[in-house]
Write a protein that holds these residues in place. Structure first.
Motif, PDB file in Angstrom:
ATOM      1  N   GLN A 141     -52.838  51.837 -31.131  1.00 26.87           N
ATOM      2  CA  GLN A 141     -54.072  51.579 -30.344  1.00 26.87           C
ATOM      3  C   GLN A 141     -55.403  51.982 -31.107  1.00 26.87           C
ATOM      4  OE1 GLN A 141     -53.866  49.489 -27.481  1.00 26.87           O
ATOM      5  NE2 GLN A 141     -56.148  49.106 -28.098  1.00 26.87           N
ATOM      6  N   CYS A 142     -55.498  53.059 -31.691  1.00 30.70           N
ATOM      7  CA  CYS A 142     -56.583  53.476 -32.297  1.00 30.70           C
ATOM      8  C   CYS A 142     -56.802  52.855 -33.589  1.00 30.70           C
ATOM      9  CB  CYS A 142     -56.447  55.180 -32.584  1.00 30.70           C
ATOM     10  SG  CYS A 142     -56.388  55.998 -31.226  1.00 30.70           S
ATOM     11  N   VAL A 143     -55.770  52.342 -34.413  1.00 26.60           N
ATOM     12  CA  VAL A 143     -55.985  51.520 -35.510  1.00 26.60           C
ATOM     13  C   VAL A 143     -56.498  50.147 -35.104  1.00 26.60           C
ATOM     14  CG1 VAL A 143     -54.469  50.124 -37.102  1.00 26.60           C
ATOM     15  CG2 VAL A 143     -53.726  52.411 -36.595  1.00 26.60           C
ATOM     16  N   TYR A 144     -56.330  49.674 -34.178  1.00 30.00           N
ATOM     17  CA  TYR A 144     -56.763  48.418 -33.426  1.00 30.00           C
ATOM     18  C   TYR A 144     -58.343  48.662 -33.183  1.00 30.00           C
ATOM     19  CZ  TYR A 144     -51.977  46.686 -33.393  1.00 30.00           C
ATOM     20  OH  TYR A 144     -50.762  46.258 -33.537  1.00 30.00           O
ATOM     21  N   SER A 145     -58.826  49.833 -32.568  1.00 26.44           N
ATOM     22  CA  SER A 145     -59.818  49.949 -31.988  1.00 26.44           C
ATOM     23  C   SER A 145     -60.964  50.751 -32.662  1.00 26.44           C
ATOM     24  CB  SER A 145     -59.537  50.722 -30.472  1.00 26.44           C
ATOM     25  OG  SER A 145     -58.837  50.609 -29.877  1.00 26.44           O
ATOM     26  N   ASP A 146     -60.562  51.249 -33.920  1.00 26.13           N
ATOM     27  CA  ASP A 146     -61.580  52.047 -35.046  1.00 26.13           C
ATOM     28  C   ASP A 146     -61.900  51.074 -35.862  1.00 26.13           C
ATOM     29  OD1 ASP A 146     -62.727  53.987 -36.455  1.00 26.13           O
ATOM     30  OD2 ASP A 146     -61.609  55.610 -36.025  1.00 26.13           O
ATOM     31  N   ASN A 147     -63.532  50.962 -35.777  1.00 24.17           N
ATOM     32  CA  ASN A 147     -64.109  50.045 -36.810  1.00 24.17           C
ATOM     33  C   ASN A 147     -64.725  50.728 -37.969  1.00 24.17           C
ATOM     34  OD1 ASN A 147     -66.356  51.270 -35.488  1.00 24.17           O
ATOM     35  ND2 ASN A 147     -67.718  49.376 -35.570  1.00 24.17           N
ATOM     36  N   GLN A 148     -64.259  52.214 -38.027  1.00 28.25           N
ATOM     37  CA  GLN A 148     -64.730  52.862 -39.228  1.00 28.25           C
ATOM     38  C   GLN A 148     -63.886  53.442 -40.191  1.00 28.25           C
ATOM     39  OE1 GLN A 148     -68.187  53.339 -39.766  1.00 28.25           O
ATOM     40  NE2 GLN A 148     -68.516  51.970 -38.066  1.00 28.25           N
ATOM     41  N   ASP A 149     -62.397  53.534 -39.682  1.00 26.74           N
ATOM     42  CA  ASP A 149     -61.520  54.128 -40.436  1.00 26.74           C
ATOM     43  C   ASP A 149     -60.317  53.439 -40.056  1.00 26.74           C
ATOM     44  OD1 ASP A 149     -60.212  55.609 -42.148  1.00 26.74           O
ATOM     45  OD2 ASP A 149     -60.684  57.618 -41.147  1.00 26.74           O
ATOM     46  N   GLY A 150     -59.182  53.638 -41.161  1.00 24.74           N
ATOM     47  CA  GLY A 150     -57.989  53.210 -40.742  1.00 24.74           C
ATOM     48  C   GLY A 150     -57.479  51.997 -41.685  1.00 24.74           C
ATOM     49  N   PRO A 151     -56.230  51.638 -41.694  1.00 21.49           N
ATOM     50  CA  PRO A 151     -55.645  50.552 -42.619  1.00 21.49           C
ATOM     51  C   PRO A 151     -56.200  49.122 -42.324  1.00 21.49           C
ATOM     52  CG  PRO A 151     -54.171  51.255 -41.150  1.00 21.49           C
ATOM     53  CD  PRO A 151     -55.233  52.259 -40.919  1.00 21.49           C
ATOM     54  N   LEU A 152     -56.363  48.652 -41.163  1.00 19.10           N
ATOM     55  CA  LEU A 152     -57.286  47.389 -40.755  1.00 19.10           C
ATOM     56  C   LEU A 152     -58.791  47.477 -41.162  1.00 19.10           C
ATOM     57  CD1 LEU A 152     -55.861  46.600 -37.415  1.00 19.10           C
ATOM     58  CD2 LEU A 152     -54.968  45.634 -39.455  1.00 19.10           C
ATOM     59  N   THR A 153     -59.577  48.399 -41.057  1.00 21.49           N
ATOM     60  CA  THR A 153     -60.771  48.911 -41.591  1.00 21.49           C
ATOM     61  C   THR A 153     -60.664  48.582 -43.115  1.00 21.49           C
ATOM     62  OG1 THR A 153     -61.401  49.981 -39.548  1.00 21.49           O
ATOM     63  CG2 THR A 153     -62.885  50.023 -41.571  1.00 21.49           C
ATOM     64  N   ASP A 154     -59.893  49.294 -43.603  1.00 21.56           N
ATOM     65  CA  ASP A 154     -59.899  49.405 -45.385  1.00 21.56           C
ATOM     66  C   ASP A 154     -59.604  47.867 -45.678  1.00 21.56           C
ATOM     67  OD1 ASP A 154     -60.363  51.867 -45.453  1.00 21.56           O
ATOM     68  OD2 ASP A 154     -58.043  52.663 -45.519  1.00 21.56           O
ATOM     69  N   LEU A 155     -58.593  46.997 -44.929  1.00 17.93           N
ATOM     70  CA  LEU A 155     -58.346  45.774 -45.302  1.00 17.93           C
ATOM     71  C   LEU A 155     -59.568  44.890 -45.397  1.00 17.93           C
ATOM     72  CD1 LEU A 155     -56.254  43.824 -46.163  1.00 17.93           C
ATOM     73  CD2 LEU A 155     -55.676  43.515 -43.761  1.00 17.93           C
ATOM     74  N   ARG A 156     -60.197  44.825 -43.974  1.00 23.85           N
ATOM     75  CA  ARG A 156     -61.294  44.396 -43.723  1.00 23.85           C
ATOM     76  C   ARG A 156     -62.479  44.437 -44.862  1.00 23.85           C
ATOM     77  NH1 ARG A 156     -64.589  46.436 -39.361  1.00 23.85           N
ATOM     78  NH2 ARG A 156     -65.757  47.448 -40.796  1.00 23.85           N
ATOM     79  N   ARG A 157     -62.784  45.581 -45.326  1.00 26.42           N
ATOM     80  CA  ARG A 157     -63.879  45.899 -46.385  1.00 26.42           C
ATOM     81  C   ARG A 157     -63.345  45.350 -47.451  1.00 26.42           C
ATOM     82  NH1 ARG A 157     -64.325  52.188 -44.154  1.00 26.42           N
ATOM     83  NH2 ARG A 157     -65.749  51.708 -42.303  1.00 26.42           N
ATOM     84  N   ARG A 158     -62.182  45.496 -47.959  1.00 27.15           N
ATOM     85  CA  ARG A 158     -61.645  44.921 -49.163  1.00 27.15           C
ATOM     86  C   ARG A 158     -61.699  43.462 -49.285  1.00 27.15           C
ATOM     87  NH1 ARG A 158     -57.323  47.552 -49.426  1.00 27.15           N
ATOM     88  NH2 ARG A 158     -55.821  45.888 -48.435  1.00 27.15           N
ATOM     89  N   ILE A 159     -61.509  42.886 -48.230  1.00 22.35           N
ATOM     90  CA  ILE A 159     -61.679  41.336 -48.100  1.00 22.35           C
ATOM     91  C   ILE A 159     -63.067  40.839 -48.271  1.00 22.35           C
ATOM     92  CG2 ILE A 159     -61.280  39.301 -46.588  1.00 22.35           C
ATOM     93  CD1 ILE A 159     -58.752  40.520 -45.656  1.00 22.35           C
ATOM     94  N   ILE A 160     -63.983  41.627 -47.670  1.00 26.62           N
ATOM     95  CA  ILE A 160     -65.355  41.469 -47.462  1.00 26.62           C
ATOM     96  C   ILE A 160     -65.992  41.409 -49.198  1.00 26.62           C
ATOM     97  CG2 ILE A 160     -67.482  41.910 -47.015  1.00 26.62           C
ATOM     98  CD1 ILE A 160     -66.344  42.503 -44.220  1.00 26.62           C
ATOM     99  N   GLY A 161     -65.466  42.580 -49.628  1.00 23.68           N
ATOM    100  CA  GLY A 161     -65.751  42.867 -51.058  1.00 23.68           C
ATOM    101  C   GLY A 161     -65.387  41.706 -52.085  1.00 23.68           C
ATOM    102  N   GLU A 162     -64.204  41.249 -52.026  1.00 21.95           N
ATOM    103  CA  GLU A 162     -63.711  40.170 -52.577  1.00 21.95           C
ATOM    104  C   GLU A 162     -64.359  38.862 -52.379  1.00 21.95           C
ATOM    105  OE1 GLU A 162     -59.444  40.143 -51.925  1.00 21.95           O
ATOM    106  OE2 GLU A 162     -59.179  41.977 -53.022  1.00 21.95           O
ATOM    107  N   GLU A 163     -64.847  38.798 -51.088  1.00 18.34           N
ATOM    108  CA  GLU A 163     -65.573  37.428 -50.622  1.00 18.34           C
ATOM    109  C   GLU A 163     -66.845  37.096 -51.563  1.00 18.34           C
ATOM    110  OE1 GLU A 163     -67.886  35.607 -46.822  1.00 18.34           O
ATOM    111  OE2 GLU A 163     -66.296  37.180 -46.598  1.00 18.34           O
ATOM    112  N   TYR A 164     -67.416  38.501 -51.573  1.00 23.24           N
ATOM    113  CA  TYR A 164     -68.724  38.568 -52.138  1.00 23.24           C
ATOM    114  C   TYR A 164     -68.714  38.435 -53.802  1.00 23.24           C
ATOM    115  CZ  TYR A 164     -71.382  38.708 -47.787  1.00 23.24           C
ATOM    116  OH  TYR A 164     -72.082  38.284 -46.810  1.00 23.24           O
ATOM    117  N   GLU A 165     -67.678  39.015 -54.283  1.00 23.28           N
ATOM    118  CA  GLU A 165     -67.548  38.726 -55.635  1.00 23.28           C
ATOM    119  C   GLU A 165     -67.425  37.349 -55.931  1.00 23.28           C
ATOM    120  OE1 GLU A 165     -64.456  41.157 -57.278  1.00 23.28           O
ATOM    121  OE2 GLU A 165     -65.035  42.835 -56.530  1.00 23.28           O
ATOM    122  N   GLN A 166     -66.623  36.639 -55.148  1.00 20.04           N
ATOM    123  CA  GLN A 166     -66.558  35.289 -55.456  1.00 20.04           C
ATOM    124  C   GLN A 166     -67.798  34.438 -55.141  1.00 20.04           C
ATOM    125  OE1 GLN A 166     -63.607  33.598 -56.682  1.00 20.04           O
ATOM    126  NE2 GLN A 166     -62.752  35.784 -56.753  1.00 20.04           N
TER     127      GLN A 166
END
Length: 307
Positions: free
Chosen positions: A148-173
């Motif tokens: 539940q914490c993984v789903y709810s934390d918008n600052q840390d955790g695997p889902l947050t890391d994935l989101r940031r990586r996707i956003i980074g790649e989006e802006y590189e494109q």
């Protein structure tokens, strides 16, 4: 009648605006996700939402870093509190989130402390594995709470890391697409690595151009907010080596920057700071001389001589 254009949110912040945002974040008691929603929809309506997200991320990271040792010293007590709550019949999956709220911590940070204490974990990789795959945790209540914490934390955790990586790649494109539209020829990171370079900018300009009379050899994309501290760190870790190898270039902070960032003395090595891709009218390209140009020049020169 033409529709009115929506008001553009501010991305370049004054020192006073930036200080007020940081002060609000550091004085907010509660979960980071609630703090971010409060900033975006009630407090700072004229500021670019992604800029607020990035500033909140940095402030929460710095606070967690400062307080980590204090929480680690209380790890046994925190684990005992969680286990007692479970014993008292609390069957919901947000016990850790409630504890994080009370302790003014990020839920994932609290998860790490509880996992480390419960299983006497010495390696960070093992904790990261539990966060990524909570079903591996043999305590069902703890596993459910961690998930539940993984789903709810918008600052840390695997889902947050994935989101940031996707956003980074989006802006590189986005950078590559805008460069192509402007007629800029470049090598990307993969091209440069094949050529033997290790630290590489997002694009290396094949034929340098001028931006407002400044030579540009490379452009780096940052899906982030460029506050002075972050920008200085980026210079030390990346941008200085780009200048040393390739000459002057541009770093784009897509979500904005502190008004003082472009004027830092650290930029004097050849760094231009922008909040968007440069306008075409500010770009000056070299004109390559082709065989046809040479032939026409000779023909014109011969015609003038005869006259």
């Amino acid at each position: 009648m033409a529709e009115a254009l929506p008001n553009k949110k501010k991305k370049i912040l004054t020192a006073d605006e930036y200080t007020k945002i940081c002060s609000f974040i550091n004085n907010y008691h509660g979960l980071a996700i609630d703090c971010e929603m409060e900033m975006k929809y009630r407090q700072f309506l004229d500021i670019e939402p992604l800029a607020l997200t990035c500033i909140a991320q940095m402030e929460h990271f710095n606070r967690a870093k400062r307080q980590h040792w204090k929480h680690e010293q209380r790890s046994r007590k925190l684990l005992k509190t969680f286990e007692e709550l479970c014993e008292y019949g609390n069957k919901d999956n947000i016990l850790i989130i409630r504890m994080a709220f009370a302790e003014n911590m990020n839920p994932i940070a609290l998860c790490r402390i509880l996992l480390q204490e419960k299983y006497d974990i010495k390696q960070k990789q093992q904790i990261s594995r539990y966060l990524k795959f909570p079903h591996l945790i043999d305590d069902p209540r703890l596993a459910a709470n961690v998930q539940q914490c993984v789903y709810s934390d918008n600052q840390d955790g695997p889902l947050t890391d994935l989101r940031r990586r996707i956003i980074g790649e989006e802006y590189e494109q986005k950078l590559k697409s805008l460069a192509n539209q402007s007629g800029i020829h470049f090598y990307d990171e993969q091209d440069l690595r094949r050529m033997g370079f290790d630290k590489t900018p997002d694009i290396k300009i094949i034929l340098p151009f001028l931006y407002k009379n400044a030579v540009v050899n490379w452009i780096e994309s940052k899906a982030n907010f460029g506050d002075p501290k972050t920008h200085k760190w980026n210079i030390q870790q990346q941008l200085q080596s780009y200048c040393n190898r390739f000459g002057p270039g541009i770093v784009i902070y897509w979500f904005g920057y502190h008004v003082e960032t472009p004027n830092l003395p650290d930029n004097d090595i050849g760094i231009t700071v922008l909040a968007d891709f440069p306008d075409n009218e500010d770009l000056v390209f070299m004109k390559l001389i082709t065989a046809t140009d040479v032939t026409e020049t000779k023909a014109n020169s011969g015609a003038e001589t005869k006259m």
